[in-house]
Scaffold this motif. Structure first.
Motif, short mmCIF file in Angstrom:
data_model
loop_
_atom_site.label_atom_id
_atom_site.label_comp_id
_atom_site.label_asym_id
_atom_site.label_seq_id
_atom_site.Cartn_x
_atom_site.Cartn_y
_atom_site.Cartn_z
N SER A 131 0.78 -1.31 -0.08
CA SER A 131 -0.08 0.13 -0.05
C SER A 131 0.90 1.33 -0.12
CB SER A 131 -1.01 0.08 1.09
OG SER A 131 -0.36 0.34 2.40
N LEU A 132 2.07 1.11 0.41
CA LEU A 132 3.05 2.44 0.24
C LEU A 132 4.00 2.28 -0.90
CD1 LEU A 132 4.37 2.13 4.16
CD2 LEU A 132 2.70 3.59 3.22
N GLY A 133 3.50 1.52 -1.73
CA GLY A 133 4.48 1.37 -3.03
C GLY A 133 5.46 0.67 -3.42
N ILE A 134 5.73 -0.33 -2.13
CA ILE A 134 6.98 -0.98 -2.23
C ILE A 134 6.44 -2.39 -3.26
CG2 ILE A 134 8.57 -2.47 -1.01
CD1 ILE A 134 8.76 0.76 -0.51
N THR A 135 7.51 -2.63 -4.19
CA THR A 135 7.37 -3.53 -5.17
C THR A 135 8.53 -4.49 -5.20
OG1 THR A 135 7.85 -2.31 -6.98
CG2 THR A 135 5.70 -2.22 -6.36
N LYS A 136 8.57 -5.54 -5.94
CA LYS A 136 9.83 -6.21 -6.02
C LYS A 136 10.86 -5.59 -6.56
CE LYS A 136 11.42 -10.05 -9.00
NZ LYS A 136 11.14 -11.11 -10.32
N GLY A 137 12.17 -5.84 -6.04
CA GLY A 137 13.48 -4.96 -6.13
C GLY A 137 13.63 -3.73 -5.30
N ASP A 138 12.72 -3.28 -4.75
CA ASP A 138 12.89 -2.04 -3.96
C ASP A 138 13.70 -2.37 -2.60
OD1 ASP A 138 11.30 -0.26 -5.58
OD2 ASP A 138 9.69 -0.63 -4.75
N ARG A 139 14.50 -1.53 -2.15
CA ARG A 139 15.10 -1.88 -0.86
C ARG A 139 14.43 -1.11 0.38
NH1 ARG A 139 16.68 -0.88 -5.70
NH2 ARG A 139 18.12 0.81 -5.56
N ILE A 160 6.82 -10.23 -0.85
CA ILE A 160 6.68 -9.32 -2.18
C ILE A 160 7.84 -9.06 -3.16
CG2 ILE A 160 4.64 -8.18 -0.97
CD1 ILE A 160 6.41 -5.58 -0.61
N GLY A 161 8.91 -9.64 -2.81
CA GLY A 161 10.12 -9.81 -3.64
C GLY A 161 10.99 -8.31 -3.26
N ALA A 162 10.53 -7.53 -2.41
CA ALA A 162 11.57 -6.48 -1.84
C ALA A 162 12.84 -6.95 -1.10
CB ALA A 162 10.72 -5.61 -1.08
N ILE A 163 13.84 -6.19 -1.29
CA ILE A 163 15.11 -6.57 -0.85
C ILE A 163 15.41 -5.79 0.45
CG2 ILE A 163 17.51 -6.71 -1.21
CD1 ILE A 163 16.88 -6.15 -4.42
N HIS A 164 15.56 -6.74 1.56
CA HIS A 164 15.71 -5.92 3.02
C HIS A 164 17.29 -5.64 3.27
CE1 HIS A 164 16.70 -9.70 5.02
NE2 HIS A 164 15.49 -10.43 4.75
N SER A 165 17.25 -4.87 4.01
CA SER A 165 18.73 -4.73 4.65
C SER A 165 18.54 -4.13 6.09
CB SER A 165 19.63 -3.66 3.99
OG SER A 165 20.79 -3.46 4.48
N VAL A 166 18.83 -5.38 6.88
CA VAL A 166 18.65 -5.03 8.29
C VAL A 166 19.85 -4.46 8.78
CG1 VAL A 166 18.19 -6.10 10.61
CG2 VAL A 166 17.42 -7.26 8.46
N ALA A 185 17.45 2.91 -0.27
CA ALA A 185 16.46 2.34 0.26
C ALA A 185 14.93 3.49 0.10
CB ALA A 185 16.48 2.02 1.77
N LYS A 186 13.98 3.17 -0.22
CA LYS A 186 12.83 3.92 -0.36
C LYS A 186 11.97 4.04 1.00
CE LYS A 186 9.94 3.53 -3.84
NZ LYS A 186 9.19 2.57 -4.90
N LEU A 187 12.39 3.04 1.81
CA LEU A 187 11.54 2.83 3.01
C LEU A 187 12.30 2.45 4.09
CD1 LEU A 187 8.44 2.62 4.59
CD2 LEU A 187 8.69 0.16 3.87
N VAL A 188 12.01 2.86 5.49
CA VAL A 188 12.83 2.50 6.70
C VAL A 188 11.80 2.02 7.63
CG1 VAL A 188 14.01 3.09 8.53
CG2 VAL A 188 14.53 4.22 6.22
N ILE A 189 11.95 0.88 8.28
CA ILE A 189 10.89 0.26 9.19
C ILE A 189 11.68 0.07 10.58
CG2 ILE A 189 9.67 -1.70 9.89
CD1 ILE A 189 9.39 -2.86 7.17
N THR A 190 11.15 1.34 11.49
CA THR A 190 11.70 1.28 12.78
C THR A 190 11.00 0.96 13.85
OG1 THR A 190 13.46 2.61 13.81
CG2 THR A 190 11.82 3.72 12.80
N GLY A 214 20.73 13.70 5.32
CA GLY A 214 20.59 13.46 3.90
C GLY A 214 20.34 11.99 3.47
N CYS A 215 19.42 11.57 3.26
CA CYS A 215 18.99 10.46 2.74
C CYS A 215 17.93 10.69 1.65
CB CYS A 215 18.28 9.42 3.72
SG CYS A 215 19.66 8.85 5.01
N PRO A 216 18.11 10.94 0.46
CA PRO A 216 17.22 11.60 -0.46
C PRO A 216 16.33 10.47 -0.99
CG PRO A 216 19.54 11.40 -1.43
CD PRO A 216 19.53 11.12 0.11
N SER A 217 16.67 9.06 -0.91
CA SER A 217 16.02 8.14 -1.44
C SER A 217 14.66 7.74 -0.64
CB SER A 217 16.89 6.72 -1.83
OG SER A 217 17.43 6.43 -0.45
N VAL A 218 14.75 7.70 0.59
CA VAL A 218 13.74 7.43 1.47
C VAL A 218 12.34 8.43 1.38
CG1 VAL A 218 12.93 7.47 4.13
CG2 VAL A 218 15.41 6.72 3.41
N GLU A 219 11.34 7.69 1.04
CA GLU A 219 10.20 8.25 0.73
C GLU A 219 9.28 8.23 2.20
OE1 GLU A 219 8.61 6.12 -2.77
OE2 GLU A 219 9.98 6.93 -3.93
#
Length: 652
Positions: A131-139, A160-166, A185-190, A214-219
């Motif tokens: 629902s937040l727009g995360i799709t396959k291949g997104d970090r 969903i095929g997203a690539i996680h980095s813990v 990364a487009k999204l941070v889960i915290t 400065g993390c311009p990729s984070v939406e």
């Protein structure tokens, strides 16, 4: 490396417990030898059989191994699967009510999650991510405490095929920012925070600081309300609460079938320069070795209660918390806190209360708990234990013996495992029902792992001589590349001089029985008066002294000998000072000379209340080398758990 000398002698051998072997998945040396012979005679056939037996495929593979673009090997490349299906769905409905996770929080509160509940939570989170727009291949960056939601987030990404980095929840905002930017990364889960040793760790504050710098990729940012004390700031339009994101989501989510080589995750590991490397792992090959090693090395069975004490921020928490155990459908313990809180009996109380049968922890933790004495664990009923494991660095023989005697009651086999973030899973470790163990040795390579010890030109080295530890053939869970820096991947792990072998970066030797002994990192080798000595062996000798709890050895330049041996020592009890320190220095120098010879006597010994360690418990020898030379520590220190110890050691 060909003239690296071995100076440590260890002759104790412990055969497999007959009762254990009788019930083990691999219960004899003959069974182990048969698997090794199969892998040697038909390498691709061996791995194909394992992949078909242990993994659930959406689209079966036809090609096993593609070596055409070495060292970029492809395993099961035309097959498709989903990691979350392999960890959850395939256990349902048969294990719907079985406990998947027993989660003990820092304050001792406990909750249990069944396989059906885990499935439902993963599906809701996966739907929320979509629902937040995360799709396959997104970090997606995951920056959470050691709580079940960390595994839920990882599996939701995989679904969903997203690539996680813990990113480990103890890392600084600066370290987090670097990893966010490297992954794009487009999204941070915290979470608003976590609890560690009775203290709140403010995670969301670090995320906000990282993004501000400065993390311009984070939406978007998803925040779990772990503390629930309104301490965290919510940024309108960017941040969403975990509870709100998942509340109205369905408990089903169609899994995305991905190619076997699709990246499952990126995980950052420290480099010698201090710049972290983003290790990229595949889906199918990684998952296969994670499952196999949990089944073979830990002999995990359906009725086991398994506990790996690692955080999911490290590779151990990926392979031996989230993916391997869940793919086997076992019950496991997840622990948020630390072994010393509220007291030194915490681990053993939890083993007793949860009836843990398989226990996996680090030598650092073992030595710290050993320092408290035998009486602490003797207060608890540890009879449920049937197997012990150790991970992270070589375990010195005396700590191994304490683990065997006091924790294992002299009945539990010890799986001393050698592997790395880059290998994805155990490479060298004893199969507990088949292989006799020796204190301090990781014993023999697992079936299908072609390990060897070679000189700098790739030529094999004979018994009892140190050299470069290499793996001669590709294996399914191996690193695929360094994210964004493939040249570094090839330079670091496949140097041209080594004939295409994987270079582990560790020095090792083999004894007359073919057992492997890790001697330390290649850059931890000392050159003393023409003798090349591994630091780990001197460290083991020091820790064998009854007054010593822990030791780390490094070298510093010496005008005459080439290098001087400098030892950093943590004693049991109070740190010796003044005349007591001088007396202890003489005692330990004489002890090392007696144990392994005068050539290994430390030229200098410094005492500390602790050693500089990462939050995963690894000693940061790079910093100690600087201190030994009288230099302020250089490079990235964001992973350091106890910065104050540097001043203490520098002041001597």
């Amino acid at each position: 490396m060909h003239n690296l000398e071995s100076i440590l002698t260890e002759n104790r051998v412990f055969p497999p417990n007959p009762d254990f072997a009788a019930k083990a998945r691999i219960g004899s040396r003959a069974a182990y030898d048969a698997l090794v012979a199969e892998a040697t005679s038909d390498y691709e056939g061996f791995w194909a059989r394992q992949a078909r037996e242990w993994l659930t495929w959406d689209q079966p593979f036809q090609t096993v191994l593609d070596e055409s673009k070495a060292p970029h090997y492809r395993w099961f490349g035309d097959g498709k699967l989903n990691a979350s299906v392999n960890c959850i769905d395939r256990h349902l409905p048969a294990k719907a009510k079985k406990t998947a996770i027993i989660a003990e929080a820092d304050d001792g509160s406990v909750r249990t999650i069944s396989y059906q509940q885990l499935h439902d939570q993963v599906a809701q989170m996966a739907n929320g991510l979509k629902s937040l727009g995360i799709t396959k291949g997104d970090r997606v960056i995951i920056y959470l405490p050691m709580i079940p939601e960390a595994s839920v987030a990882m599996l939701a990404c995989a679904r969903i095929g997203a690539i996680h980095s813990v990113v480990f929840g103890g890392f600084s905002a600066e370290a987090l920012r670097d990893r966010i930017n490297d992954t794009g990364a487009k999204l941070v889960i915290t979470a608003d925070g976590g609890m560690r040793g009775g203290r709140a760790v403010p995670l969301k504050t670090a995320v906000d600081k990282a993004i501000e710098h400065g993390c311009p990729s984070v939406e978007r940012v998803v925040m779990l309300e772990r503390l629930g004390n309104d301490s965290a700031t919510i940024v309108d339009g960017r941040d969403v609460l975990w509870s709100q994101l998942t509340a109205d989501q369905p408990t089903t989510c169609e899994p995305v079938s991905v190619e076997s080589e699709h990246p499952l995750f990126l995980l950052y590991t420290s480099g010698s320069t201090g710049k972290p490397k983003g290790v990229q792992h595949s889906t199918g090959g990684y998952l296969l070795n994670a499952i196999l090693t949990n089944a073979w090395v830990f002999d995990l069975k359906d009725d086991d209660v398994y506990w790996c004490t690692a955080d999911v921020g490290w590779i151990t928490g990926h392979s031996y918390v989230t993916y391997g155990p869940l793919a086997l459908g076992v019950t496991q313990v997840i622990f948020e806190g630390v072994p010393s809180y509220p007291d030194g009996g915490r681990f053993w109380r939890m083993v007793q209360d949860h009836k843990v049968s398989v226990f996996y922890t680090a030598p650092t933790a073992i030595r710290a708990l050993m320092k408290l004495g035998d009486e602490v664990p003797k207060q608890y009923d540890l009879s449920s234990l049937r197997l012990l494991g150790t991970v992270g660095e070589p375990i010195n023989p005396e700590a191994w013996m304490w683990y065997h005697r006091v924790i294992g009651g002299e009945r539990c086999p010890i799986a001393d495992t050698w592997w790395q973030t880059e290998t994805g899973a155990h490479m060298i470790a004893p199969l507990p029902g088949a292989i006799p163990t020796k204190p301090g040795s990781c014993t023999l390579p697992l079936p299908g792992i072609m390990a060897d010890i070679v000189d700098d030109d790739g030529a094999p080295i004979g018994p009892n001589q140190g050299g470069n530890l290499v793996i001669k053939r590709p294996w399914p869970s191996m690193i695929r590349t360094v994210w964004g820096d493939d040249a570094r991947f090839q330079r670091s792990y496949f140097p041209e001089t080594l004939k295409g072998y994987y270079l582990a970066g560790d020095s090792a030797r083999r004894d007359d029985d073919g057992y492997f002994w890790i001697m330390g990192r290649i850059d931890d080798v000392l050159n003393v008066s023409g003798h090349r000595l591994g630091t780990m062996e001197i460290e083991s000798a020091l820790v064998a002294h009854p007054a010593v709890a822990e030791a780390a050895v490094v070298g510093r330049p010496h005008d005459i000998k080439g290098e001087a041996v400098v030892a950093f020592v943590v004693c049991k009890g109070e740190r010796p000072q003044g005349a007591d320190a001088e007396a202890m220095i003489k005692t330990l120098r004489d002890w090392v000379a007696e144990q392994i010879g005068p050539i290994a006597k430390p030229d200098e010994i410094r005492f500390g209340d602790n050693l500089p360690k990462t939050r995963s418990g690894k000693i940061m020898r790079r910093l100690l080398r600087g201190i030994a030379k009288g230099e302020l520590p250089q490079g990235d220190v964001s992973t350091l758990e106890n910065p104050a110890i540097l001043e203490q050691l520098m002041g001597q």
